[in-house]
Motif scaffolding. Structure first.
Motif, PDB file in Angstrom:
ATOM      1  N   ASP A 139       0.969  -1.151   0.116  1.00 20.01           N
ATOM      2  CA  ASP A 139       0.085  -0.034   0.026  1.00 20.01           C
ATOM      3  C   ASP A 139       0.840   1.224   0.108  1.00 20.01           C
ATOM      4  O   ASP A 139       2.090   0.870   0.228  1.00 20.01           O
ATOM      5  N   THR A 197       1.464   3.616   4.439  1.00 22.43           N
ATOM      6  CA  THR A 197       2.334   2.214   4.518  1.00 22.43           C
ATOM      7  C   THR A 197       3.628   2.772   4.035  1.00 22.43           C
ATOM      8  O   THR A 197       4.816   2.351   4.803  1.00 22.43           O
ATOM      9  N   THR A 253      -2.943   0.642  -4.625  1.00 22.38           N
ATOM     10  CA  THR A 253      -3.376   1.773  -3.786  1.00 22.38           C
ATOM     11  C   THR A 253      -4.693   2.134  -4.276  1.00 22.38           C
ATOM     12  O   THR A 253      -5.114   2.051  -5.477  1.00 22.38           O
ATOM     13  N   LYS A 271     -10.149   0.137  -2.219  1.00 21.81           N
ATOM     14  CA  LYS A 271     -10.335  -0.695  -1.286  1.00 21.81           C
ATOM     15  C   LYS A 271     -11.573  -0.175  -0.201  1.00 21.81           C
ATOM     16  O   LYS A 271     -11.772   0.893  -0.334  1.00 21.81           O
ATOM     17  N   TYR A 281      -5.868  -5.707  -5.415  1.00 23.74           N
ATOM     18  CA  TYR A 281      -5.073  -6.953  -5.393  1.00 23.74           C
ATOM     19  C   TYR A 281      -4.994  -8.087  -6.183  1.00 23.74           C
ATOM     20  O   TYR A 281      -4.060  -8.608  -6.663  1.00 23.74           O
ATOM     21  N   GLU A 298      -0.111  -3.160   4.927  1.00 20.43           N
ATOM     22  CA  GLU A 298      -1.036  -2.235   4.879  1.00 20.43           C
ATOM     23  C   GLU A 298      -1.135  -1.470   6.331  1.00 20.43           C
ATOM     24  O   GLU A 298      -0.375  -1.929   7.255  1.00 20.43           O
ATOM     25  N   GLY A 331      -7.449  -1.336   3.890  1.00 17.92           N
ATOM     26  CA  GLY A 331      -6.706  -2.057   3.178  1.00 17.92           C
ATOM     27  C   GLY A 331      -6.500  -3.483   3.493  1.00 17.92           C
ATOM     28  O   GLY A 331      -6.166  -4.442   2.870  1.00 17.92           O
ATOM     29  N   CYS A 373      -1.595 -10.639   5.345  1.00 15.74           N
ATOM     30  CA  CYS A 373      -1.387  -9.185   5.396  1.00 15.74           C
ATOM     31  C   CYS A 373      -0.559  -8.823   6.767  1.00 15.74           C
ATOM     32  O   CYS A 373      -0.966  -9.091   7.830  1.00 15.74           O
TER      33      CYS A 373
END
Length: 250
Positions: A10, A14, A118, A152, A158, A176, A181, A192
């Motif tokens: 991200d 991030t 993003t 998102k 993704y 993230e 996210g 994640c």
């Protein structure tokens, strides 16, 4: 046995502290430039961050305050805000989060694919990348709000990046900072790692959905405090730690 072959980054919150020091003042400058009766305080902007995407926040905020914005004015505002954001990036107002540049280099040297995913537009990402470093970045690709129909927490970004990379979700890991996210990454099948933004009020109850939660990625002189997950040696997120998160021992 899962093998880490891709890391999906991200951007806002991030890779860098872009929101409060970058996007918010850039929007405020653009509002002033165009004579619009909008101004976002840090507190108001923290509330707006629950709306993914900068221009979606503008529309939402304008409706809240009874301000009418037509498509032409929104397009002009978007361009002016990008100019102001680029100015802030180039003048050093937007800082990379601890450990980011270190981990980018380590993953690059190891031949791990790196992608940006993003909800921001491509112009904002280009502004950030052009404002720091030596201009050479180790990203194999960039997926932005301009490339997918939904931002998102939709997993669309993704899923698009996974398809383009040729990797399966089991071979990748997302980095993230937000609830939106985290939900997007998990909905795509990616594990994640979270480095939370302090203003995301929806995130703390969701920590258990992440494989680990640390305040940042860590530097040797500034180790990261850990909130959740397998212990991170010396408070430094490394390639070896990411591999461990993806395939912990039984």
């Amino acid at each position: 046995m899962a093998e880490l072959r891709g890391v999906f980054w991200d951007v806002d919150g991030t890779l860098a502290d872009t929101e409060m020091d970058g996007h918010r003042p850039a929007f405020n400058q653009a509002f002033e430039d165009l004579g619009l009766p909008l101004h976002w305080t840090p507190e108001h902007y923290a509330d707006l961050l629950s709306v993914p995407g900068g221009m979606a926040r503008v529309r939402f905020s304008a409706r809240q305050q009874g301000v009418s914005l037509d498509d032409d004015l929104l397009l002009t505002l978007r361009g002016r805000k990008r100019e102001r954001y680029l100015e802030r990036c180039r003048s050093g107002h937007v800082r990379w989060r601890p450990g980011v540049l270190r981990l980018l280099r380590e993953l690059d040297c190891a031949g791990v694919q790196q992608w940006i995913v993003t909800s921001s537009g491509r112009g904002s990402v280009s502004a950030l990348l052009s404002g720091g470093g030596d201009g050479s970045w180790p990203f194999q690709g960039i997926v932005t709000a301009d490339d997918v129909p939904e931002g998102k927490p939709s997993p669309a970004g993704y899923l698009h990046a996974l398809q383009a990379s040729g990797l399966s979700a089991e071979e990748g890991l997302a980095l993230e900072d937000s609830a939106a996210g985290l939900r997007a990454a998990r909905a795509s099948g990616l594990a994640c790692l979270l480095t939370p933004s302090p203003w995301d009020r929806d995130l703390p109850p969701l920590h258990g959905l992440a494989v680990a939660v640390l305040e940042h990625l860590g530097e040797r002189e500034r180790p990261a405090h850990q909130c959740w997950g397998p212990p991170c040696p010396q408070g430094l997120v490394t390639l070896e730690y990411l591999k461990f998160l993806l395939d912990p021992p039984a």
